[in-house]
Design an enzyme around this catalytic site. Structure first.
Site, PDB file in Angstrom:
ATOM      1  N   LYS A  75       0.843  -1.192   0.000  1.00 18.17           N
ATOM      2  CA  LYS A  75       0.000   0.000   0.000  1.00 18.17           C
ATOM      3  C   LYS A  75       0.878   1.241   0.000  1.00 18.17           C
ATOM      4  CE  LYS A  75      -1.754   2.724   2.914  1.00 18.17           C
ATOM      5  NZ  LYS A  75      -1.578   3.963   2.135  1.00 18.17           N
TER       6      LYS A  75
ATOM      7  N   GLY B 168       7.160   4.557   8.147  1.00 13.52           N
ATOM      8  CA  GLY B 168       6.310   5.721   8.362  1.00 13.52           C
ATOM      9  C   GLY B 168       6.541   6.293   9.746  1.00 13.52           C
ATOM     10  N   SER B 169       5.541   6.998  10.240  1.00  5.56           N
ATOM     11  CA  SER B 169       5.719   7.702  11.513  1.00  5.56           C
ATOM     12  C   SER B 169       5.662   6.739  12.697  1.00  5.56           C
ATOM     13  CB  SER B 169       4.650   8.775  11.658  1.00  5.56           C
ATOM     14  OG  SER B 169       3.385   8.159  11.706  1.00  5.56           O
ATOM     15  N   THR B 170       6.230   7.153  13.801  1.00  4.90           N
ATOM     16  CA  THR B 170       6.247   6.323  15.008  1.00  4.90           C
ATOM     17  C   THR B 170       4.825   6.112  15.528  1.00  4.90           C
ATOM     18  OG1 THR B 170       8.477   7.074  15.493  1.00  4.90           O
ATOM     19  CG2 THR B 170       7.224   6.167  17.339  1.00  4.90           C
TER      20      THR B 170
ATOM     21  N   GLY C 156       3.282   3.490  13.502  1.00  4.30           N
ATOM     22  CA  GLY C 156       3.957   2.226  13.825  1.00  4.30           C
ATOM     23  C   GLY C 156       3.325   1.552  15.045  1.00  4.30           C
TER      24      GLY C 156
ATOM     25  N   GLU D 222      10.161   0.615  10.281  1.00  5.33           N
ATOM     26  CA  GLU D 222      11.154   1.663  10.021  1.00  5.33           C
ATOM     27  C   GLU D 222      10.445   2.979  10.302  1.00  5.33           C
ATOM     28  OE1 GLU D 222      14.104   0.896   9.379  1.00  5.33           O
ATOM     29  OE2 GLU D 222      14.071  -1.053   8.401  1.00  5.33           O
TER      30      GLU D 222
ATOM     31  N   CYS E 170      13.874  10.154   6.945  1.00  4.01           N
ATOM     32  CA  CYS E 170      13.924   9.700   8.334  1.00  4.01           C
ATOM     33  C   CYS E 170      15.361   9.751   8.864  1.00  4.01           C
ATOM     34  CB  CYS E 170      13.378   8.292   8.430  1.00  4.01           C
ATOM     35  SG  CYS E 170      14.074   7.232   7.172  1.00  4.01           S
TER      36      CYS E 170
ATOM     37  N   GLU F 189      10.443  15.002  15.570  1.00  7.44           N
ATOM     38  CA  GLU F 189      10.807  14.960  14.156  1.00  7.44           C
ATOM     39  C   GLU F 189       9.992  15.987  13.372  1.00  7.44           C
ATOM     40  OE1 GLU F 189       9.610  11.506  11.809  1.00  7.44           O
ATOM     41  OE2 GLU F 189      11.657  11.400  11.074  1.00  7.44           O
TER      42      GLU F 189
HETATM   43  P1  NAD Z   1       2.445   7.962   8.229  1.00  4.11           P
HETATM   44  O1  NAD Z   1       2.760   7.032   9.309  1.00  4.11           O
HETATM   45  O2  NAD Z   1       1.315   8.903   8.404  1.00  4.11           O
HETATM   46  O3  NAD Z   1       2.106   7.193   6.864  1.00  4.11           O
HETATM   47  C1  NAD Z   1       2.928   6.194   6.345  1.00  4.11           C
HETATM   48  C2  NAD Z   1       2.070   5.181   5.666  1.00  4.11           C
HETATM   49  O4  NAD Z   1       1.202   4.585   6.628  1.00  4.11           O
HETATM   50  C3  NAD Z   1       1.145   5.746   4.582  1.00  4.11           C
HETATM   51  O5  NAD Z   1       1.043   4.803   3.538  1.00  4.11           O
HETATM   52  C4  NAD Z   1      -0.188   5.848   5.294  1.00  4.11           C
HETATM   53  O6  NAD Z   1      -1.286   5.772   4.431  1.00  4.11           O
HETATM   54  C5  NAD Z   1      -0.132   4.641   6.201  1.00  4.11           C
HETATM   55  N1  NAD Z   1      -1.006   4.687   7.383  1.00  4.11           N
HETATM   56  C6  NAD Z   1      -1.469   5.779   8.046  1.00  4.11           C
HETATM   57  N2  NAD Z   1      -2.253   5.384   9.085  1.00  4.11           N
HETATM   58  C7  NAD Z   1      -2.264   4.033   9.087  1.00  4.11           C
HETATM   59  C8  NAD Z   1      -2.867   3.048   9.914  1.00  4.11           C
HETATM   60  N3  NAD Z   1      -3.645   3.371  10.950  1.00  4.11           N
HETATM   61  N4  NAD Z   1      -2.641   1.750   9.633  1.00  4.11           N
HETATM   62  C9  NAD Z   1      -1.842   1.394   8.609  1.00  4.11           C
HETATM   63  N5  NAD Z   1      -1.273   2.277   7.779  1.00  4.11           N
HETATM   64  C10 NAD Z   1      -1.468   3.585   8.008  1.00  4.11           C
HETATM   65  O7  NAD Z   1       3.770   8.684   7.916  1.00  4.11           O
HETATM   66  P2  NAD Z   1       4.019   9.860   6.925  1.00  4.11           P
HETATM   67  O8  NAD Z   1       3.780  11.113   7.669  1.00  4.11           O
HETATM   68  O9  NAD Z   1       3.288   9.653   5.656  1.00  4.11           O
HETATM   69  O10 NAD Z   1       5.575   9.654   6.605  1.00  4.11           O
HETATM   70  C11 NAD Z   1       6.556  10.318   7.244  1.00  4.11           C
HETATM   71  C12 NAD Z   1       7.112   9.482   8.382  1.00  4.11           C
HETATM   72  O11 NAD Z   1       7.738   8.307   7.906  1.00  4.11           O
HETATM   73  C13 NAD Z   1       8.177  10.212   9.149  1.00  4.11           C
HETATM   74  O12 NAD Z   1       7.934  10.115  10.525  1.00  4.11           O
HETATM   75  C14 NAD Z   1       9.462   9.488   8.789  1.00  4.11           C
HETATM   76  O13 NAD Z   1      10.484   9.529   9.699  1.00  4.11           O
HETATM   77  C15 NAD Z   1       8.996   8.124   8.548  1.00  4.11           C
HETATM   78  N6  NAD Z   1       9.937   7.443   7.671  1.00  4.11           N
HETATM   79  C16 NAD Z   1      10.738   6.471   8.186  1.00  4.11           C
HETATM   80  C17 NAD Z   1      11.659   5.828   7.384  1.00  4.11           C
HETATM   81  C18 NAD Z   1      12.560   4.756   7.910  1.00  4.11           C
HETATM   82  O14 NAD Z   1      13.104   4.006   7.124  1.00  4.11           O
HETATM   83  N7  NAD Z   1      12.751   4.635   9.194  1.00  4.11           N
HETATM   84  C19 NAD Z   1      11.742   6.160   6.049  1.00  4.11           C
HETATM   85  C20 NAD Z   1      10.921   7.155   5.558  1.00  4.11           C
HETATM   86  C21 NAD Z   1      10.005   7.781   6.384  1.00  4.11           C
END
Ligand code: NAD
Length: 491
Positions: free
Chosen positions: A174, A227-229, A232, A249, A283, A383
């Protein structure tokens, strides 16, 4: 070229069952690029079903054949590199000079690396008691759900899918709702080079709906998330129903430490790349500059003019060095941290606003921003995920180490020094999944990538990634052991 905007399920491009769509916007001026189908629960069910149906055959396909398809894909991506780079630039706002030089070739390189890995990742023979042969098989997990963010959507197709497929898993990915276009184009290329139907399924959709449901799905054996913590944590909870394996991650707050013996010119340039590349939406961005007091002024005297000179503009222009952030909502979030910094008494040394240029006024632009901060400040701890770097000074090594390790995150961090002893001591003692010495943000498909603490767990890339996408099975064979009867009977 017609932009593919539908879900990819079971080898076909299809609209969402309920017809839902969401426009994907060009962050340069917020004009729509395509109306993209948004998967609902029914579509996720179909994608998981297609992947489950494909799994028995795919997992028994010779590893060399799986590898061959990945290698073919890498080659096909290189043939289409310019087009992939332009599509990524339009959808995300990354400058074309970066998507050409980094995103497109690195995506192909990662598919190639794992294509080569597929038939070289071996099990082992374990020395156990005499009379027995014990060996370890590395088996694929089944259907893997993968949820990725919007900051490097093209590269993440390879980081996530390449090791999973090389190991014999099937995938339901996704992409982020903001940036689904490059992953759908990758699906087209995968179909062209002959990946069997159902092995890969790409389902753009809302996180709270499609992502959440995929994480909960009982037919999914593992969920790999970037994605975001905060999200996660939700993924971990959602995974508990069938105890699926989880890989995370998450966010970061990279410490970038400059000592007084560093090569100043290299540290200045490397530190600017560490935070301003991809508008700081990384990130592993070096978002906390820690400067040794004796060189802090000299460093800033070079760093601030360099940051000010970065060419901000339409990312599709080859000369542009910094583009817009990926969405208006995110731009506003980054700007809100400028207000937080001021409220906390932080001095804004540079930027802190959208550029004052009419041709960029409809886009999601923020100037390179540099702010002084104290360790207890929110801008030091949280962050921001934008072109926003904090500056804090220190006197001695131990203070620098405590500052570096003083957040909940632990993803990437680095230091600039000529002192070998100090460099290796920091490499050991920094709470960080990756440490860069006299460089920053180096990434390679062979080198493990991941974090500790609130930055998540599990590793992508390299052999580590293959371990993450397989499970060990221990097989015992009696080759000549006389096993005494456990229930001896006379007759
Ligand atoms: P986010 O967590 O909002 O979204 C990431 C993904 O998760 C998107 O596809 C989103 O649709 C999905 N998502 C949102 N809510 C969800 C839920 N309840 N269940 C399952 N999936 C869901 O993050 P973002 O704001 O889009 O991305 C930025 C974040 O990602 C930053 O915090 C960044 O540090 C992190 N990031 C981490 C890495 C790494 O490798 N550690 C790499 C890139 C980005």
């Amino acid at each position: 070229m017609e932009i593919e905007h539908r879900l990819y399920i079971g080898g076909r491009f299809v609209p969402a069952e309920d017809g839902a769509t969401l426009p994907s916007l060009n962050p340069h001026d917020n004009t729509p690029l395509a109306d993209v189908s948004m998967a609902g629960k029914v579509d996720i069910d179909k994608a998981v079903e297609a992947a489950r149906a494909a799994f028995p055959k795919w997992s028994r396909t010779a590893a060399a054949e799986r590898g061959r398809l990945l290698l073919k894909l890498a080659e096909r991506m290189e043939e289409h590199a310019e087009e992939l780079a332009r599509l990524e630039t339009l959808d995300t706002g990354h400058p074309l000079r970066d998507t050409r030089a980094l995103d497109a070739p690195r995506t192909a390189a990662t598919f190639r690396y794992f294509g080569g890995m597929a038939d070289k990742f071996e099990g082992s023979v374990i020395p156990v008691e005499a009379g027995f042969l014990n060996y370890l098989l590395r088996e694929p997990l089944g259907v893997v759900g993968q949820v990725v963010p919007w900051n490097f959507p093209l590269m993440f197709t390879s980081w996530k899918m390449a090791p999973a497929l090389a190991a014999g898993n099937c995938v339901v990915m996704k992409p982020a709702e903001l940036t689904p276009l490059s992953s759908l184009r990758v699906a087209e290329l995968m179909a062209e080079v002959g990946f069997p139907e159902g092995v890969v399924n790409i389902v753009p959709g809302l996180g709270a709906v499609a992502g959440q449901y995929l994480a909960e799905h009982p037919g999914v054996a593992k969920i790999a998330f970037t994605g975001s913590t905060a999200t996660g944590r939700r993924i971990v909870q959602a995974s508990s129903g069938n105890l699926k394996k989880v890989q995370l991650e998450l966010g970061g707050k990279g410490a970038n430490i400059v000592f007084d013996d560093a090569n100043l010119a290299a540290a200045v340039n490397g530190s600017a790349f560490a935070i301003f590349h991809n508008q700081g939406q990384a990130c592993i961005a070096g978002s906390r500059l820690l400067l040794q007091e004796r060189i802090a002024d000299a460093f800033l005297a070079e760093f601030l003019p360099l940051a000010r000179s970065i060419r901000l503009g339409n990312p599709i222009e080859p000369a542009t060095e910094m583009g817009p952030l990926t969405s208006t909502v995110h731009r506003d979030r980054v700007l809100s941290y400028v207000r937080v910094a001021k409220d906390e008494g932080g001095e804004v040394l540079l930027g802190g606003a959208p550029p004052d240029r009419s041709e960029l006024s409809r886009g999601c632009y923020v100037e390179p921003t540099v702010v002084r901060a104290k360790p207890a400040d929110r801008v030091y701890q949280e962050e921001v995920f934008g072109p926003f770097v904090t500056v804090t000074t220190f006197r001695e090594d131990d203070e620098a180490l405590a500052l570096a390790n003083g957040t909940e995150y632990g993803l990437g961090g680095g230091l600039w020094t000529a002192n070998v002893q100090r460099a290796h001591r920091f490499a050991r003692e920094m709470k960080s999944g990756m440490v860069w010495i006299n460089c920053y943000k180096r990434v390679n498909p062979a080198s493990p990538f991941g974090g500790t603490g609130s930055s998540g767990y599990g590793r992508e890339m390299g052999f580590e990634a293959m371990r993450e996408y397989t499970q060990a099975k221990s097989v015992w064979v009696n080759i000549d052991a006389q096993i005494p009867a456990y229930y001896p009977r006379q007759d």
